[in-house]
Design a protein around this motif. Structure first.
Motif, PDB file in Angstrom:
ATOM      1  N   HIS A 169      -0.174  -0.270  -5.753  1.00 36.70           N
ATOM      2  CA  HIS A 169      -1.583  -0.165  -6.159  1.00 36.70           C
ATOM      3  C   HIS A 169      -2.473  -1.124  -5.369  1.00 36.70           C
ATOM      4  O   HIS A 169      -3.392  -1.745  -5.921  1.00 36.70           O
ATOM      5  N   VAL A 170      -2.227  -1.219  -4.071  1.00 35.58           N
ATOM      6  CA  VAL A 170      -2.982  -2.123  -3.207  1.00 35.58           C
ATOM      7  C   VAL A 170      -3.763  -1.304  -2.187  1.00 35.58           C
ATOM      8  O   VAL A 170      -3.283  -0.287  -1.684  1.00 35.58           O
ATOM      9  N   THR A 171      -4.957  -1.731  -1.874  1.00 37.16           N
ATOM     10  CA  THR A 171      -5.763  -1.101  -0.837  1.00 37.16           C
ATOM     11  C   THR A 171      -6.023  -2.107   0.282  1.00 37.16           C
ATOM     12  O   THR A 171      -6.185  -3.302   0.018  1.00 37.16           O
ATOM     13  N   TYR A 188      -5.723   4.442  -2.606  1.00 32.05           N
ATOM     14  CA  TYR A 188      -5.131   4.468  -1.269  1.00 32.05           C
ATOM     15  C   TYR A 188      -3.618   4.558  -1.348  1.00 32.05           C
ATOM     16  O   TYR A 188      -2.981   3.928  -2.207  1.00 32.05           O
ATOM     17  N   THR A 204       0.813  -1.228   0.000  1.00 30.79           N
ATOM     18  CA  THR A 204       0.000   0.000   0.000  1.00 30.79           C
ATOM     19  C   THR A 204       0.840   1.270   0.000  1.00 30.79           C
ATOM     20  O   THR A 204       0.292   2.356  -0.073  1.00 30.79           O
ATOM     21  N   THR A 225     -12.660  -7.504   1.515  1.00 27.79           N
ATOM     22  CA  THR A 225     -13.297  -8.209   0.410  1.00 27.79           C
ATOM     23  C   THR A 225     -13.224  -9.698   0.668  1.00 27.79           C
ATOM     24  O   THR A 225     -12.587 -10.147   1.619  1.00 27.79           O
ATOM     25  N   HIS A 238     -13.461  -1.526  -5.605  1.00 29.50           N
ATOM     26  CA  HIS A 238     -12.042  -1.245  -5.876  1.00 29.50           C
ATOM     27  C   HIS A 238     -11.414  -2.419  -6.622  1.00 29.50           C
ATOM     28  O   HIS A 238     -11.920  -3.536  -6.583  1.00 29.50           O
ATOM     29  N   HIS A 239     -10.283  -2.111  -7.275  1.00 27.36           N
ATOM     30  CA  HIS A 239      -9.351  -3.124  -7.757  1.00 27.36           C
ATOM     31  C   HIS A 239      -8.094  -2.995  -6.915  1.00 27.36           C
ATOM     32  O   HIS A 239      -7.592  -1.891  -6.706  1.00 27.36           O
ATOM     33  N   SER A 240      -7.568  -4.085  -6.435  1.00 21.20           N
ATOM     34  CA  SER A 240      -6.315  -4.055  -5.696  1.00 21.20           C
ATOM     35  C   SER A 240      -5.230  -4.694  -6.545  1.00 21.20           C
ATOM     36  O   SER A 240      -5.349  -5.852  -6.948  1.00 21.20           O
ATOM     37  N   GLY A 241      -4.177  -3.920  -6.854  1.00 23.94           N
ATOM     38  CA  GLY A 241      -3.082  -4.431  -7.657  1.00 23.94           C
ATOM     39  C   GLY A 241      -3.121  -4.024  -9.107  1.00 23.94           C
ATOM     40  O   GLY A 241      -2.185  -4.304  -9.855  1.00 23.94           O
ATOM     41  N   ALA A 260      -5.696   2.289  -6.771  1.00 26.26           N
ATOM     42  CA  ALA A 260      -6.600   1.629  -5.833  1.00 26.26           C
ATOM     43  C   ALA A 260      -7.224   2.620  -4.863  1.00 26.26           C
ATOM     44  O   ALA A 260      -7.942   2.218  -3.940  1.00 26.26           O
ATOM     45  N   ALA A 263     -13.447   0.199   0.890  1.00 30.73           N
ATOM     46  CA  ALA A 263     -12.099   0.590   1.278  1.00 30.73           C
ATOM     47  C   ALA A 263     -12.019   2.110   1.375  1.00 30.73           C
ATOM     48  O   ALA A 263     -12.832   2.824   0.782  1.00 30.73           O
TER      49      ALA A 263
END
Length: 286
Positions: free
Chosen positions: A37-39, A66, A32, A43, A80-83, A64, A52
């Protein structure tokens, strides 16, 4: 057959215990900081929702929504998309606060975070300036937000359907059709960003909405004209009454514009004690 059934039950219980043992080692904050690109939101595998916190609404670093080192939270959106490497989603942003300090002229609804924590399927943070502790979790198709307020009295909730994680400039919401209900909102939003897409949602509050007020949206998010027969998106603020000091409450937010040229709305909600010691917001895709 009875022995087989008992053996299967014992195996299921053992598998659940093993999963709990493994997930306690997971740190959702890994990736993060910087361009991972991680939140750290909540999920489940293959879930349709991902509530998030959002620190910003545009820029490659906020794909993301965050960044760990950014102390300011705009609110809590539910997809959201994480990554991923492109900003996208960030739908149906909610932001609670105790008291009645937000007015029609308010443009900044953010707050500095503290006491932030996360584990698989759960995120929590305290917004001291807003007098609230926020907790997020998720089921496969439902996002849940719980707000615990520090002080008794009335509360406000911002609902921003114009908010999103933007890759391109210009208006993000092309049009929206929204129906207000006694316990929340439901509707459909057409958005433009990396792709044009349609999002249908239901926001349900644990207490009835007493009053709604619309407020202006940022000019950069407005579209010159909306889809024929459709309504644009808007912001909404929900107000309510909290209970005794220390009594947690749930707050919900939803907002859409009746026209793309108009802003959001504020909503007042009755807020009594909740059997789960707080209020919950359910945002479920249709």
């Amino acid at each position: 057959m009875k022995h087989l059934f008992a053996a299967l039950c014992a195996w299921a219980l053992a598998a659940g215990a093993m999963a709990s043992e493994f997930t306690r080692h997971v740190d959702p904050f890994i990736g993060t900081d910087g361009t991972g690109h991680v939140t750290p939101g909540a999920t489940v595998p293959f879930g349709m929702v991902f509530p998030a916190p959002d620190n910003a609404d545009r820029g490659w670093s906020y794909s993301a929504g965050y960044q760990f080192r950014n102390p300011r939270i705009l609110g809590f959106s539910n997809t959201h998309h994480s990554g991923a490497g492109i900003p996208e989603l960030g739908d149906v942003l909610l932001q609670p606060r105790s008291g009645w300090r937000w007015t029609a002229a308010t443009r900044d609804f953010g707050a500095v975070k503290s006491e932030e924590r996360a584990r698989p399927g759960h995120y929590g943070v305290r917004l001291a300036a807003h007098g609230v502790r926020v907790e997020l979790t998720a089921a496969p198709k439902v996002a849940l937000q719980r707000y615990r307020f520090d002080r008794p009295g009335r509360v406000q909730v911002l609902v921003d359907l114009q908010h999103g994680l933007h890759f391109v400039d210009g208006p993000a919401v092309l049009a929206a059709e929204v129906t207000a209900r006694d316990d929340g909102l439901q509707g459909t939003v057409w958005r433009r960003n990396w792709v044009e897409r349609q999002l249908s949602f239901v926001v349900q509050f644990s207490h009835p909405v007493l009053r709604r007020r619309e407020g202006p949206a940022p000019a950069a998010r407005l579209r010159p004209r909306s889809r024929p027969g459709a309504r644009g998106a808007h912001r909404a603020v929900h107000r309510g009454r909290s209970g005794r000091a220390g009594q947690p409450r749930h707050r919900r937010r939803t907002g859409l514009r009746r026209r793309a040229r108009r802003g959001g709305c504020r909503v007042e909600c009755a807020a009594g004690p909740h059997p789960h010691r707080g209020r919950r917001t359910h945002a479920a895709p249709v």
